[in-house]
Design an enzyme around this catalytic site. Structure first.
Site, mmCIF file in Angstrom:
data_model
loop_
_atom_site.group_PDB
_atom_site.id
_atom_site.type_symbol
_atom_site.label_atom_id
_atom_site.label_comp_id
_atom_site.label_asym_id
_atom_site.label_seq_id
_atom_site.Cartn_x
_atom_site.Cartn_y
_atom_site.Cartn_z
ATOM 1 C CG ASP A 265 44.050 55.868 -7.643
ATOM 2 O OD1 ASP A 265 44.639 56.666 -7.980
ATOM 3 O OD2 ASP A 265 43.072 55.793 -6.935
HETATM 4 C C1 NOJ Z 1 45.114 58.841 -5.640
HETATM 5 C C2 NOJ Z 1 43.705 58.791 -5.575
HETATM 6 O O1 NOJ Z 1 43.128 57.630 -5.176
HETATM 7 C C3 NOJ Z 1 42.981 59.272 -6.748
HETATM 8 O O2 NOJ Z 1 41.656 59.621 -6.360
HETATM 9 C C4 NOJ Z 1 43.589 60.631 -7.324
HETATM 10 O O3 NOJ Z 1 42.847 60.988 -8.464
HETATM 11 C C5 NOJ Z 1 44.836 60.098 -7.863
HETATM 12 N N1 NOJ Z 1 45.799 59.622 -6.555
HETATM 13 C C6 NOJ Z 1 45.868 61.369 -8.577
HETATM 14 O O4 NOJ Z 1 46.135 62.427 -7.788
#
Ligand code: NOJ
Length: 703
Positions: A265
């Site tokens: 993430d």
């Molecule tokens: C953080 C988020 O937790 C995740 O769900 C998301 O896909 C990513 N950012 C990319 O934007």
């Protein structure tokens, strides 16, 4: 390590320098400021969002396929011409915004989930994206957590079925097709167990609960062929998942045979330093790679440290090779080597079509849950003049909910206009958003509809609340309207279950509309004026008060259960213990009677069939969600008081009786036992065919 023979990838890997390999493991956030030379030098495997100077300039107006093609052309100027994969958060639709995932789950309709995911894939791919960071399949038992909006609620069975549907919808049978994209199941795993409902906080989850509650949706996504998985930000039982080899490699690859790649993430590789398991970024990168994180989302820790770590021997090059191989494999399966560019003209014909909008309207109707309907006040009839008040009266983009970066408010019929179009000709609708004016106007109308709830920014990532009460000022509006003495219908738009116990007791009807998406207004009109009989059911337990969370239907029995005879038992001294509404609950415009539960045998040998008769006892046709629950009475570990094992949506005509049957087999009863293995245990089971998780007809069988 994989046994696949992949000559094309082997050959490519054989030509790559260490820096080119590390480049593939690196995902940038594309933007105006992105140094495109990095792409040309082979230092990028993927771009996220991939906006830039051309965004919005070309034929496609929301993000622009031309922008993605522009970056791709640069990637193809690199020495080995390896295409980029462009990723985006396509969570509940692209331009056609569907209900938030929690609302989608309330429809209990896997077919519709699949159709919506296919629409999202078609639209996103027409705009140059080949990879969506969805479905989000984290089980959530705490609605304070803002991301409860993004998942399917509290039940592992429902979440598993919907996870597979979403993956199929996005990837189809062949994700290389131009209108399909690679899915990403996230956030592996336990992200929903954030302590106190505070996003990014860790959780403590026992191994049996992890295996029986939190992991099943991921296993289902892997079985459905999901191409990628995102690792969770969080610390789980003392190890941040981004550094947890036992899960990312042992369970995902070893036990389940996952062949795709894992992306971290956002910045979670570098965040291993903040977690305190790595002293610096180099160690963080080494830990994450070793754990099984193949691609580093934006932290650049891989890019900046891995080469030196290979040289000093602290990272084996084989681990890098394996990660590159997995990424190249998915790029190949996604057809990127053969078809790296997007035809930008697709966007003009494939986005926001009447068919997509029709699916969105059907999904929005099916997602709304009728929680109360005193004296059948709904559907609205016989009221000549109705006032609509509340903060959603003129709502457009507010109906999208969290994660709808590509939705456009101007494509939404404003709520007031949609209701006007749905109302019978002889019904006058007054739209009065402000409380003072509404109190005056109420005197001159026959009924009041209040449309209120959470703004989309109040749920989603990092939008946690400490109180589940209605947002400030809204309870007062309900009080004021109820005090007028007029019949009151309350429609709640929200990204989470809110604690509306008091309002439910006050008003005549409550419809829970979640954030219903682009067709939310027309769908609400269909329900309020009777064109559609509500069929949504709660995918998550509704608490009476914030202090009751976590509260979920598949809990264990304590030695002194709720409502037991024993004086000292599980309870609050200031609140009833039961939920406000149980998981699986929802009303329609007709009623159903359940009768004659029968089992094909009292003993399960291989399988047992359970049947019941469901009769429509009301005056109009309706859809009933018939639910199957079991309870394993005695186990080597304590067992949930009920577990959903099946559901069927049946359309029944007035007066008609339908026989609904379910098969239960041994596999469905397997669980993580006291010795850590998964399997069944002989003994007595209860089984219910039920309209929700707290009622129904009960039978028994033995294994
Ligand atoms: C953080 C988020 O937790 C995740 O769900 C998301 O896909 C990513 N950012 C990319 O934007």
């Amino acid at each position: 390590m994989t046994n696949l023979t992949e000559p094309y990838i082997d050959a490519l890997l054989g030509q790559m320098t260490l820096n080119e390999k590390i480049g593939q493991l690196n995902q940038y956030n594309g933007s105006d400021r992105l140094d495109t030379d990095l792409i040309r030098q082979g230092k990028a495997g993927s771009l996220l969002n991939a906006d830039g100077p051309l965004t919005g300039q070309g034929q496609s107006d929301s993000g622009s396929a031309e922008q993605r093609n522009y970056y791709q052309r640069i990637a193809l100027e690199s020495r080995l011409k390896i295409p980029l994969i462009f990723g985006r958060d396509v969570i509940h639709g692209y331009r056609t915004v569907f209900p938030i995932p929690l609302g989608q789950a309330a429809a209990f309709n896997p077919g519709l989930t699949e159709q919506a995911a296919a629409v999202a894939a078609k639209e996103a791919s027409a705009d140059g994206f080949k990879w969506a960071f969805s479905p989000m399949i984290d089980i959530a038992r705490d609605p304070r957590w803002g991301r409860v909006a993004e998942g399917s609620g509290e039940d592992p069975y429902l979440a598993s079925i919907l996870a597979a549907s979403a993956v199929r919808g996005m990837q189809g049978d062949d994700m290389a097709q131009p209108d399909r994209i690679v899915a990403c199941a996230k956030h592996f795993v336990g992200y929903g167990a954030a302590e106190g409902g505070r996003d990014y906080e860790g959780g403590e989850i026992s191994e049996p609960t992890l295996r029986d509650i939190y992991l099943p949706p991921y296993e289902s996504a892997v079985k459905a062929g999901v191409g990628t998985i995102m690792s969770a930000f969080i610390d789980l039982n003392g190890t941040p998942v981004t550094a947890e080899r036992r899960l990312l490699t042992g369970v995902l690859r070893g036990e389940w045979g996952f062949e795709g790649f894992v992306v971290s993430d956002w910045a979670s590789v570098a965040e291993l330093v903040q977690h305190g398991v790595a002293e610096d970024r180099a160690r963080a990168a080494a830990l994450a790679l070793h754990a099984g994180v193949d691609m580093d989302m934006v932290s650049k820790a891989y890019l900046e440290t891995l080469a030196a770590s290979v040289r000093t021997g602290s990272v084996p090059v084989e681990e890098i090779d394996e990660a590159v191989r997995r990424i190249l494999r998915i790029k190949q399966r996604a057809g990127l080597f053969d078809r790296p560019f997007t035809d930008p003209t697709r966007y003009t014909t494939e986005v926001l079509t009447p068919e997509s909008r029709q699916i969105a309207r059907q999904f929005a109707r099916e997602s709304m849950v009728l929680l109360k309907n005193r004296n059948d006040i709904l559907p609205l009839h016989g009221f000549r003049r109705i006032m609509v008040t509340g903060n959603y009266v003129h709502a457009r983009g507010e109906m999208f909910g969290t994660w709808s970066p590509d939705g456009r408010a101007e494509n939404v019929t404003p709520l007031d206009q949609a209701l006007k179009e749905a109302a019978p000709k002889d019904t006058e609708l007054w739209f009065v958003p402000e409380t003072d004016a509404a109190m005056k106007a109420a005197q001159r109308v026959d009924a009041v509809v209040i449309v209120l709830g959470e703004h989309p920014s109040r749920s989603g990532e990092n939008a946690n609340v400490s109180s589940l009460l209605l947002p400030p000022g809204q309870a007062e509006l309900v009080d004021a309207m109820v005090n007028t003495g007029k019949p009151v219908v309350l429609v709640v738009f929200a990204g989470r279950p809110l604690a509306i116990m008091h309002q439910v007791s006050q008003v005549d009807a409550v419809l829970y509309a979640w954030h219903p998406g682009i067709e939310g207004g027309p769908a609400l009109g269909d329900i309020l004026f009777g064109a559609y009989s509500p069929s949504g059911r709660l995918p998550i337990t509704f608490p009476r008060a914030t202090g009751q969370v976590p509260i979920y239907y598949n809990h264990k029995n304590p030695g002194r259960p709720i409502n037991s005879e024993q004086g000292f038992h599980s309870r609050y001294i200031d609140l009833q213990s039961s939920p406000l509404f149980p998981f699986g609950f929802g009303l329609g415009y007709t009623t159903f009677r359940y009768a004659n539960l029968t089992l094909s045998s009292q003993a399960l040998r291989g399988k047992v069939e359970v049947c019941a008769e469901v009769t429509n006892t009301g005056g109009r046709a309706g859809k009933e969600l018939v639910q199957l629950y079991v309870r394993d009475l005695v186990g080597s570990l304590t067992r949930p008081v009920r577990e959903l094992k099946g559901f069927q949506q049946v359309e029944i005509q007035p007066g008609e009786t339908r026989r609904v049957s379910f098969i239960i087999n041994e596999e469905m009863l397997a669980f993580t036992r006291g010795d850590g293995t998964k399997g069944i245990e002989p003994g007595c089971f209860h089984v219910w065919i039920a309209p929700d998780s707290s009622s129904g007809l009960r039978g028994e069988f033995e294994i």
